[in-house]
Design a protein around this motif. Structure first.
Motif, PDB file in Angstrom:
ATOM      1  N   ASP A 116      45.847  57.237  34.094  1.00  0.00           N
ATOM      2  CA  ASP A 116      46.933  57.248  35.248  1.00  0.00           C
ATOM      3  C   ASP A 116      47.796  58.454  35.288  1.00  0.00           C
ATOM      4  OD1 ASP A 116      48.950  56.806  36.847  1.00  0.00           O
ATOM      5  OD2 ASP A 116      48.603  54.693  37.039  1.00  0.00           O
ATOM      6  N   PRO A 117      47.785  59.426  36.092  1.00  0.00           N
ATOM      7  CA  PRO A 117      48.566  60.481  35.745  1.00  0.00           C
ATOM      8  C   PRO A 117      50.234  60.262  35.655  1.00  0.00           C
ATOM      9  CG  PRO A 117      47.658  60.612  38.031  1.00  0.00           C
ATOM     10  CD  PRO A 117      46.821  59.545  37.107  1.00  0.00           C
ATOM     11  N   GLU A 118      50.657  59.440  36.453  1.00  0.00           N
ATOM     12  CA  GLU A 118      51.864  58.823  36.352  1.00  0.00           C
ATOM     13  C   GLU A 118      52.243  58.197  35.285  1.00  0.00           C
ATOM     14  OE1 GLU A 118      52.961  56.390  39.726  1.00  0.00           O
ATOM     15  OE2 GLU A 118      52.112  57.855  41.318  1.00  0.00           O
ATOM     16  N   VAL A 119      51.374  57.187  34.662  1.00  0.00           N
ATOM     17  CA  VAL A 119      51.593  56.889  33.403  1.00  0.00           C
ATOM     18  C   VAL A 119      51.906  57.964  32.317  1.00  0.00           C
ATOM     19  CG1 VAL A 119      50.799  55.484  31.405  1.00  0.00           C
ATOM     20  CG2 VAL A 119      50.695  54.807  33.890  1.00  0.00           C
ATOM     21  N   ARG A 120      50.728  58.848  32.236  1.00  0.00           N
ATOM     22  CA  ARG A 120      50.995  59.962  31.243  1.00  0.00           C
ATOM     23  C   ARG A 120      52.076  60.691  31.428  1.00  0.00           C
ATOM     24  NH1 ARG A 120      45.660  60.802  29.127  1.00  0.00           N
ATOM     25  NH2 ARG A 120      46.149  62.468  28.155  1.00  0.00           N
ATOM     26  N   PHE A 121      52.472  61.242  32.937  1.00  0.00           N
ATOM     27  CA  PHE A 121      53.483  61.961  32.900  1.00  0.00           C
ATOM     28  C   PHE A 121      54.846  61.521  32.386  1.00  0.00           C
ATOM     29  CE2 PHE A 121      57.380  63.173  35.590  1.00  0.00           C
ATOM     30  CZ  PHE A 121      57.275  64.457  35.196  1.00  0.00           C
ATOM     31  N   LYS A 122      54.992  59.834  32.787  1.00  0.00           N
ATOM     32  CA  LYS A 122      56.067  59.418  32.186  1.00  0.00           C
ATOM     33  C   LYS A 122      56.323  59.246  30.737  1.00  0.00           C
ATOM     34  CE  LYS A 122      57.902  54.469  32.071  1.00  0.00           C
ATOM     35  NZ  LYS A 122      57.492  52.897  32.410  1.00  0.00           N
ATOM     36  N   LEU A 123      55.272  58.960  29.971  1.00  0.00           N
ATOM     37  CA  LEU A 123      55.336  58.858  28.586  1.00  0.00           C
ATOM     38  C   LEU A 123      55.630  60.283  27.967  1.00  0.00           C
ATOM     39  CD1 LEU A 123      52.692  56.159  27.735  1.00  0.00           C
ATOM     40  CD2 LEU A 123      54.922  55.832  28.309  1.00  0.00           C
ATOM     41  N   GLU A 124      54.710  61.431  28.573  1.00  0.00           N
ATOM     42  CA  GLU A 124      54.974  62.834  27.951  1.00  0.00           C
ATOM     43  C   GLU A 124      56.465  63.151  28.309  1.00  0.00           C
ATOM     44  OE1 GLU A 124      52.141  65.577  29.459  1.00  0.00           O
ATOM     45  OE2 GLU A 124      50.528  64.217  28.949  1.00  0.00           O
ATOM     46  N   GLU A 125      57.130  62.818  29.201  1.00  0.00           N
ATOM     47  CA  GLU A 125      58.634  63.100  29.735  1.00  0.00           C
ATOM     48  C   GLU A 125      59.324  62.396  28.639  1.00  0.00           C
ATOM     49  OE1 GLU A 125      60.024  65.105  32.260  1.00  0.00           O
ATOM     50  OE2 GLU A 125      58.230  65.593  31.645  1.00  0.00           O
ATOM     51  N   LEU A 126      59.236  61.133  28.281  1.00  0.00           N
ATOM     52  CA  LEU A 126      59.835  60.296  27.159  1.00  0.00           C
ATOM     53  C   LEU A 126      59.813  61.007  25.708  1.00  0.00           C
ATOM     54  CD1 LEU A 126      59.151  56.632  27.853  1.00  0.00           C
ATOM     55  CD2 LEU A 126      61.466  57.656  28.091  1.00  0.00           C
ATOM     56  N   ALA A 127      58.516  61.493  25.496  1.00  0.00           N
ATOM     57  CA  ALA A 127      58.538  62.227  24.277  1.00  0.00           C
ATOM     58  C   ALA A 127      59.285  63.641  24.065  1.00  0.00           C
ATOM     59  CB  ALA A 127      57.092  62.444  24.029  1.00  0.00           C
ATOM     60  N   LYS A 128      59.309  64.312  25.444  1.00  0.00           N
ATOM     61  CA  LYS A 128      60.217  65.456  25.534  1.00  0.00           C
ATOM     62  C   LYS A 128      61.579  65.219  25.324  1.00  0.00           C
ATOM     63  CE  LYS A 128      56.656  67.643  28.757  1.00  0.00           C
ATOM     64  NZ  LYS A 128      56.619  68.406  29.903  1.00  0.00           N
ATOM     65  N   HIS A 129      62.056  64.258  25.917  1.00  0.00           N
ATOM     66  CA  HIS A 129      63.385  64.156  26.187  1.00  0.00           C
ATOM     67  C   HIS A 129      64.166  63.148  25.209  1.00  0.00           C
ATOM     68  CE1 HIS A 129      63.298  66.754  29.704  1.00  0.00           C
ATOM     69  NE2 HIS A 129      62.444  65.980  30.269  1.00  0.00           N
ATOM     70  N   SER A 130      63.275  62.535  24.194  1.00  0.00           N
ATOM     71  CA  SER A 130      63.855  61.504  23.632  1.00  0.00           C
ATOM     72  C   SER A 130      64.807  61.836  22.728  1.00  0.00           C
ATOM     73  CB  SER A 130      62.696  60.607  22.761  1.00  0.00           C
ATOM     74  OG  SER A 130      62.048  61.522  22.013  1.00  0.00           O
ATOM     75  N   LYS A 131      65.089  63.262  22.407  1.00  0.00           N
ATOM     76  CA  LYS A 131      66.019  63.626  21.452  1.00  0.00           C
ATOM     77  C   LYS A 131      67.050  64.257  22.218  1.00  0.00           C
ATOM     78  CE  LYS A 131      62.828  64.143  17.532  1.00  0.00           C
ATOM     79  NZ  LYS A 131      62.258  65.135  16.595  1.00  0.00           N
ATOM     80  N   ASN A 132      67.019  64.439  23.372  1.00  0.00           N
ATOM     81  CA  ASN A 132      67.946  65.070  24.258  1.00  0.00           C
ATOM     82  C   ASN A 132      69.415  64.530  24.155  1.00  0.00           C
ATOM     83  OD1 ASN A 132      66.147  66.720  25.248  1.00  0.00           O
ATOM     84  ND2 ASN A 132      66.385  66.323  27.360  1.00  0.00           N
ATOM     85  N   ARG A 133      70.400  65.141  23.972  1.00  0.00           N
ATOM     86  CA  ARG A 133      71.788  64.674  23.969  1.00  0.00           C
ATOM     87  C   ARG A 133      72.281  64.431  25.382  1.00  0.00           C
ATOM     88  NH1 ARG A 133      75.073  64.941  19.464  1.00  0.00           N
ATOM     89  NH2 ARG A 133      76.891  65.125  20.872  1.00  0.00           N
ATOM     90  N   GLY A 134      72.639  63.236  25.459  1.00  0.00           N
ATOM     91  CA  GLY A 134      73.256  62.728  26.524  1.00  0.00           C
ATOM     92  C   GLY A 134      74.704  63.041  26.702  1.00  0.00           C
ATOM     93  N   TRP A 135      75.103  62.882  27.986  1.00  0.00           N
ATOM     94  CA  TRP A 135      76.619  63.344  28.233  1.00  0.00           C
ATOM     95  C   TRP A 135      77.630  62.586  27.355  1.00  0.00           C
ATOM     96  CZ3 TRP A 135      79.596  59.372  29.853  1.00  0.00           C
ATOM     97  CH2 TRP A 135      79.170  58.304  30.473  1.00  0.00           C
ATOM     98  N   TRP A 136      77.263  61.299  27.144  1.00  0.00           N
ATOM     99  CA  TRP A 136      78.072  60.336  26.371  1.00  0.00           C
ATOM    100  C   TRP A 136      78.004  60.394  24.961  1.00  0.00           C
ATOM    101  CZ3 TRP A 136      73.344  59.129  28.751  1.00  0.00           C
ATOM    102  CH2 TRP A 136      72.285  59.223  28.061  1.00  0.00           C
ATOM    103  N   LEU A 137      77.438  61.344  24.346  1.00  0.00           N
ATOM    104  CA  LEU A 137      77.543  61.464  22.917  1.00  0.00           C
ATOM    105  C   LEU A 137      78.602  62.346  22.450  1.00  0.00           C
ATOM    106  CD1 LEU A 137      73.612  62.070  22.113  1.00  0.00           C
ATOM    107  CD2 LEU A 137      75.020  59.976  21.896  1.00  0.00           C
ATOM    108  N   GLU A 138      79.309  62.977  23.627  1.00  0.00           N
ATOM    109  CA  GLU A 138      80.638  63.673  23.079  1.00  0.00           C
ATOM    110  C   GLU A 138      81.581  62.656  22.748  1.00  0.00           C
ATOM    111  OE1 GLU A 138      82.988  65.259  26.799  1.00  0.00           O
ATOM    112  OE2 GLU A 138      80.564  65.635  27.023  1.00  0.00           O
ATOM    113  N   HIS A 139      81.544  61.319  23.285  1.00  0.00           N
ATOM    114  CA  HIS A 139      82.340  60.190  22.929  1.00  0.00           C
ATOM    115  C   HIS A 139      81.956  59.103  22.153  1.00  0.00           C
ATOM    116  CE1 HIS A 139      84.383  61.480  26.755  1.00  0.00           C
ATOM    117  NE2 HIS A 139      83.166  61.266  27.308  1.00  0.00           N
ATOM    118  N   ALA A 140      80.769  59.722  21.232  1.00  0.00           N
ATOM    119  CA  ALA A 140      80.008  58.608  20.204  1.00  0.00           C
ATOM    120  C   ALA A 140      80.691  58.052  19.323  1.00  0.00           C
ATOM    121  CB  ALA A 140      78.852  59.579  19.792  1.00  0.00           C
ATOM    122  N   ALA A 141      81.901  59.109  18.762  1.00  0.00           N
ATOM    123  CA  ALA A 141      82.632  58.205  17.652  1.00  0.00           C
ATOM    124  C   ALA A 141      83.388  57.168  18.178  1.00  0.00           C
ATOM    125  CB  ALA A 141      83.685  59.193  17.039  1.00  0.00           C
TER     126      ALA A 141
END
Length: 289
Positions: free
Chosen positions: A69-94
């Motif tokens: 299923d191309p939609e499933v594959r795209f979704k999981l590949e996107e998770l792999a690409k962005h799983s380490k991305n810093r979210g805006w909230w991490l500047e408040h992580a402390a």
């Protein structure tokens, strides 16, 4: 590896999906390890979310598991690409608990967000003054600096809804609207904000009337999240005195999806809910005039 060696919401979601597809294909972990030329320990850590799969690993595993299923594959590949991305909230992580960070990450990824709140106005609807009052009344001793950061984070969370990034539905018990937990002036401002936000195309606010009886006690407050075009519940968060718990088990997700549907079916329609809120707001103005 996710920051601090702790599974992130995204790495855990990816790992859970890979495990489900592996099991459906009747492939064991040693065989999966051979597919990506890695150790069984890596497969175990990928599936638990303690490490994040590389995109090439996701592709190889999905090929072996027969996931076309191309939609499933795209979704999981996107998770792999962005799983380490810093979210805006991490500047408040402390100033944030790790479990609260998980909740925010789910909101940030979600396409559908649904909330049931029998006690107070949900964070995605709170005005800054209401948020400040709630934080000040917390049983936890929160320092002024951290309180100020929490209010900023609340505003950051609301940007997702303001920008139309997700479809949002909130069901509030009648007491949340009719009986102020904070000062009357703050509550009046809050009700006006609910009416304004409720006019957005991507927002639905409903009130569960007292006549619903014991149904209001059917469940404590919870939020559910969907991440695709269809509103299938894929994660649920529960707030408690110790923090926020994330539920991802299939039976839990079905139970809370059914609970929300039941609450929504008994709640006032959006138009009737807005009329009720306007009535309470009008009565509060009369009482203070």
């Amino acid at each position: 590896m996710p920051a601090g060696g702790r599974p992130t919401v995204r790495s855990r979601r990816l790992g859970t999906a890979l495990k489900q597809y592996r099991q459906a294909a009747k492939i064991d972990q040693p065989k999966a390890a051979e597919i990506i030329a890695a150790s069984q320990a890596r497969i175990s850590r990928l599936e638990s979310g303690h490490v994040t799969a590389r995109v090439i690993e996701v592709r190889l595993l999905l090929d072996a598991y027969g996931v076309d299923d191309p939609e499933v594959r795209f979704k999981l590949e996107e998770l792999a690409k962005h799983s380490k991305n810093r979210g805006w909230w991490l500047e408040h992580a402390a100033h944030l608990r790790p479990d609260y960070v998980d909740h925010i990450a789910l909101e940030d990824d979600a396409t559908y967000i649904r909330e049931w709140q029998p006690v107070m106005v949900p964070g995605l609807l709170q005005t800054p003054a209401y948020a400040e009052a709630v934080i000040a009344a917390s049983p936890h001793d929160i320092e002024p600096e951290r309180a100020a950061q929490l209010v900023k984070v609340q505003a950051g969370r609301q940007a997702k809804i303001e920008e139309g990034g997700a479809s949002y539905t909130a069901i509030l018990w009648e007491t949340v609207v009719a009986h102020p937990l904070v000062g009357v002036e703050i509550h009046r401002e809050q009700l006006a904000a609910i009416l304004a936000i409720g006019k957005r195309k991507n927002v639905t606010v409903q009130v569960l009337p007292l006549s619903a009886g014991v149904l209001a006690g059917y469940s404590s407050a919870f939020s559910s999240f969907s991440f695709d075009e269809e509103p299938t519940v894929e994660a649920v968060t529960l707030d408690n005195l110790r923090g926020t718990s994330v539920l991802e088990g299939a039976e839990d997700l079905v139970a809370y999806a059914n609970a929300f549907d039941l609450l929504r079916s008994v709640a006032l329609a959006p138009e009737a809910s807005a009329k009720f809120v306007r009535g309470v707001l009008r009565s509060l103005k009369e009482d203070t005039s």
